[in-house]
Design a protein around this motif. Sequence first.
Motif, PDB file in Angstrom:
ATOM      1  N   SER A 154       8.893 -20.357  25.445  1.00 37.56           N
ATOM      2  CA  SER A 154      10.222 -20.708  25.943  1.00 37.56           C
ATOM      3  C   SER A 154      10.029 -21.603  27.173  1.00 37.56           C
ATOM      4  O   SER A 154       8.990 -21.555  27.822  1.00 37.56           O
ATOM      5  CB  SER A 154      11.016 -19.448  26.308  1.00 37.56           C
ATOM      6  N   PRO A 155      11.037 -22.426  27.510  1.00 40.90           N
ATOM      7  CA  PRO A 155      10.894 -23.343  28.651  1.00 40.90           C
ATOM      8  C   PRO A 155      10.564 -22.589  29.937  1.00 40.90           C
ATOM      9  O   PRO A 155      11.095 -21.507  30.196  1.00 40.90           O
ATOM     10  CB  PRO A 155      12.258 -24.008  28.746  1.00 40.90           C
ATOM     11  N   GLN A 156       9.676 -23.193  30.727  1.00 46.07           N
ATOM     12  CA  GLN A 156       9.240 -22.588  31.991  1.00 46.07           C
ATOM     13  C   GLN A 156       9.577 -23.518  33.150  1.00 46.07           C
ATOM     14  O   GLN A 156       9.537 -24.740  33.016  1.00 46.07           O
ATOM     15  CB  GLN A 156       7.725 -22.360  31.972  1.00 46.07           C
ATOM     16  N   ASP A 157       9.899 -22.929  34.294  1.00 42.18           N
ATOM     17  CA  ASP A 157      10.071 -23.674  35.532  1.00 42.18           C
ATOM     18  C   ASP A 157       8.770 -23.541  36.309  1.00 42.18           C
ATOM     19  O   ASP A 157       8.471 -22.486  36.875  1.00 42.18           O
ATOM     20  CB  ASP A 157      11.251 -23.147  36.343  1.00 42.18           C
ATOM     21  N   ILE A 158       7.962 -24.602  36.312  1.00 38.92           N
ATOM     22  CA  ILE A 158       6.634 -24.571  36.916  1.00 38.92           C
ATOM     23  C   ILE A 158       6.726 -24.957  38.385  1.00 38.92           C
ATOM     24  O   ILE A 158       7.353 -25.952  38.739  1.00 38.92           O
ATOM     25  CB  ILE A 158       5.683 -25.517  36.158  1.00 38.92           C
ATOM     26  N   THR A 159       6.071 -24.147  39.233  1.00 37.33           N
ATOM     27  CA  THR A 159       6.025 -24.428  40.660  1.00 37.33           C
ATOM     28  C   THR A 159       4.665 -24.987  41.078  1.00 37.33           C
ATOM     29  O   THR A 159       4.538 -25.501  42.187  1.00 37.33           O
ATOM     30  CB  THR A 159       6.344 -23.179  41.489  1.00 37.33           C
ATOM     31  N   ASP A 160       3.655 -24.891  40.224  1.00 36.58           N
ATOM     32  CA  ASP A 160       2.353 -25.482  40.491  1.00 36.58           C
ATOM     33  C   ASP A 160       1.472 -25.336  39.252  1.00 36.58           C
ATOM     34  O   ASP A 160       1.655 -24.421  38.448  1.00 36.58           O
ATOM     35  CB  ASP A 160       1.653 -24.819  41.679  1.00 36.58           C
ATOM     36  N   VAL A 161       0.533 -26.261  39.115  1.00 38.13           N
ATOM     37  CA  VAL A 161      -0.524 -26.179  38.116  1.00 38.13           C
ATOM     38  C   VAL A 161      -1.828 -26.183  38.885  1.00 38.13           C
ATOM     39  O   VAL A 161      -2.040 -27.038  39.748  1.00 38.13           O
ATOM     40  CB  VAL A 161      -0.479 -27.367  37.123  1.00 38.13           C
ATOM     41  N   GLN A 162      -2.687 -25.207  38.598  1.00 39.19           N
ATOM     42  CA  GLN A 162      -3.966 -25.096  39.279  1.00 39.19           C
ATOM     43  C   GLN A 162      -5.081 -25.089  38.236  1.00 39.19           C
ATOM     44  O   GLN A 162      -4.975 -24.409  37.218  1.00 39.19           O
ATOM     45  CB  GLN A 162      -4.037 -23.828  40.115  1.00 39.19           C
ATOM     46  N   GLU A 195      -7.584 -35.316  40.475  1.00 39.81           N
ATOM     47  CA  GLU A 195      -9.036 -35.197  40.491  1.00 39.81           C
ATOM     48  C   GLU A 195      -9.461 -33.814  40.955  1.00 39.81           C
ATOM     49  O   GLU A 195      -8.764 -33.167  41.737  1.00 39.81           O
ATOM     50  CB  GLU A 195      -9.645 -36.218  41.458  1.00 39.81           C
ATOM     51  N   SER A 196     -10.647 -33.423  40.483  1.00 39.63           N
ATOM     52  CA  SER A 196     -11.285 -32.248  41.054  1.00 39.63           C
ATOM     53  C   SER A 196     -11.698 -32.609  42.483  1.00 39.63           C
ATOM     54  O   SER A 196     -11.927 -33.769  42.787  1.00 39.63           O
ATOM     55  CB  SER A 196     -12.505 -31.858  40.222  1.00 39.63           C
ATOM     56  N   TYR A 197     -11.738 -31.631  43.357  1.00 40.27           N
ATOM     57  CA  TYR A 197     -12.172 -31.910  44.715  1.00 40.27           C
ATOM     58  C   TYR A 197     -12.990 -30.741  45.248  1.00 40.27           C
ATOM     59  O   TYR A 197     -12.733 -29.581  44.911  1.00 40.27           O
ATOM     60  CB  TYR A 197     -10.998 -32.235  45.641  1.00 40.27           C
ATOM     61  N   PRO A 198     -14.016 -31.058  46.044  1.00 38.87           N
ATOM     62  CA  PRO A 198     -14.917 -30.026  46.551  1.00 38.87           C
ATOM     63  C   PRO A 198     -14.219 -29.077  47.518  1.00 38.87           C
ATOM     64  O   PRO A 198     -13.220 -29.427  48.134  1.00 38.87           O
ATOM     65  CB  PRO A 198     -16.013 -30.813  47.277  1.00 38.87           C
ATOM     66  N   GLY A 199     -14.798 -27.893  47.629  1.00 40.76           N
ATOM     67  CA  GLY A 199     -14.326 -26.933  48.618  1.00 40.76           C
ATOM     68  C   GLY A 199     -13.169 -26.076  48.157  1.00 40.76           C
ATOM     69  O   GLY A 199     -12.594 -25.329  48.940  1.00 40.76           O
ATOM     70  N   SER A 200     -12.794 -26.171  46.890  1.00 40.49           N
ATOM     71  CA  SER A 200     -11.680 -25.374  46.392  1.00 40.49           C
ATOM     72  C   SER A 200     -12.039 -24.808  45.025  1.00 40.49           C
ATOM     73  O   SER A 200     -12.497 -25.545  44.157  1.00 40.49           O
ATOM     74  CB  SER A 200     -10.424 -26.239  46.276  1.00 40.49           C
ATOM     75  N   PHE A 229      -9.815 -23.306  42.919  1.00 42.75           N
ATOM     76  CA  PHE A 229      -8.738 -23.819  42.081  1.00 42.75           C
ATOM     77  C   PHE A 229      -8.140 -25.040  42.758  1.00 42.75           C
ATOM     78  O   PHE A 229      -7.748 -24.985  43.915  1.00 42.75           O
ATOM     79  CB  PHE A 229      -7.652 -22.769  41.846  1.00 42.75           C
ATOM     80  N   ASN A 230      -8.085 -26.145  42.029  1.00 38.14           N
ATOM     81  CA  ASN A 230      -7.482 -27.369  42.527  1.00 38.14           C
ATOM     82  C   ASN A 230      -5.991 -27.307  42.245  1.00 38.14           C
ATOM     83  O   ASN A 230      -5.574 -27.204  41.085  1.00 38.14           O
ATOM     84  CB  ASN A 230      -8.085 -28.583  41.826  1.00 38.14           C
ATOM     85  N   VAL A 248      -7.133 -22.543  33.768  1.00 39.43           N
ATOM     86  CA  VAL A 248      -5.911 -23.266  34.109  1.00 39.43           C
ATOM     87  C   VAL A 248      -4.848 -22.209  34.405  1.00 39.43           C
ATOM     88  O   VAL A 248      -4.632 -21.299  33.608  1.00 39.43           O
ATOM     89  CB  VAL A 248      -5.445 -24.179  32.944  1.00 39.43           C
ATOM     90  N   ARG A 249      -4.202 -22.356  35.563  1.00 43.21           N
ATOM     91  CA  ARG A 249      -3.139 -21.419  35.960  1.00 43.21           C
ATOM     92  C   ARG A 249      -1.821 -22.188  36.039  1.00 43.21           C
ATOM     93  O   ARG A 249      -1.751 -23.265  36.614  1.00 43.21           O
ATOM     94  CB  ARG A 249      -3.413 -20.819  37.331  1.00 43.21           C
ATOM     95  N   PHE A 250      -0.784 -21.595  35.497  1.00 48.05           N
ATOM     96  CA  PHE A 250       0.560 -22.134  35.622  1.00 48.05           C
ATOM     97  C   PHE A 250       1.362 -21.176  36.488  1.00 48.05           C
ATOM     98  O   PHE A 250       1.586 -20.032  36.114  1.00 48.05           O
ATOM     99  CB  PHE A 250       1.215 -22.286  34.259  1.00 48.05           C
ATOM    100  N   MET A 251       1.767 -21.638  37.654  1.00 51.10           N
ATOM    101  CA  MET A 251       2.597 -20.844  38.529  1.00 51.10           C
ATOM    102  C   MET A 251       4.044 -21.116  38.127  1.00 51.10           C
ATOM    103  O   MET A 251       4.450 -22.287  38.050  1.00 51.10           O
ATOM    104  CB  MET A 251       2.358 -21.198  39.993  1.00 51.10           C
ATOM    105  N   VAL A 252       4.794 -20.064  37.835  1.00 50.27           N
ATOM    106  CA  VAL A 252       6.160 -20.246  37.357  1.00 50.27           C
ATOM    107  C   VAL A 252       7.134 -19.409  38.165  1.00 50.27           C
ATOM    108  O   VAL A 252       6.776 -18.369  38.732  1.00 50.27           O
ATOM    109  CB  VAL A 252       6.290 -19.883  35.853  1.00 50.27           C
ATOM    110  N   ASP A 253       8.380 -19.895  38.202  1.00 56.41           N
ATOM    111  CA  ASP A 253       9.455 -19.101  38.796  1.00 56.41           C
ATOM    112  C   ASP A 253       9.772 -17.962  37.840  1.00 56.41           C
ATOM    113  O   ASP A 253       9.850 -18.176  36.629  1.00 56.41           O
ATOM    114  CB  ASP A 253      10.716 -19.941  39.013  1.00 56.41           C
ATOM    115  N   PRO A 254       9.962 -16.775  38.376  1.00 53.46           N
ATOM    116  CA  PRO A 254      10.277 -15.631  37.491  1.00 53.46           C
ATOM    117  C   PRO A 254      11.624 -15.755  36.824  1.00 53.46           C
ATOM    118  O   PRO A 254      12.489 -16.430  37.204  1.00 53.46           O
ATOM    119  CB  PRO A 254      10.241 -14.422  38.420  1.00 53.46           C
TER     120      PRO A 254
END
Length: 120
Positions: free
Chosen positions: A42-50, A76-81, A83-84, A114-120
């Motif tokens: 179902s459609p999601q409201d995404i607040t971030d993709v990591q 891009e991927s970046y060092p020191g993290s 999850f980007n 891959v993480r999808f941060m979504v609004d509940p």
Amino acid sequence: MGCLPDLAHDGVGEEDTESRWSCAEEIVPDGGQCEITFTFDSPQDITDVQVAFWKGDERTRTLKVKINGDKIGEYESYPGSTFNSFGIQENGVHTVAMESVGIDADDWISLLEVRFMVDP
């Protein structure tokens, strides 16, 4: 390890290197780009993709991200993290596609998680 999409979003995390999606353009049928697509029930409201990139501290990999078929940007991927964070915020998301950018045909891109941060 392998080119199975379910390995990139299984909640295991970066600790398990057997839990990852990997692709090289030389193994893609017809020489296409490495692409992985996530489809929501179902459609999601995404607040971030990591994204956690394999060897993210050692090399740079770039992903083109499309939401519902429309290009959102390149990240891009970046060092020191571990999850980007891509900082993507979109409502009514049905699909998220990620495509490799700028790698040689025999280079690999690997996503540990891959993480999808979504609004509940």
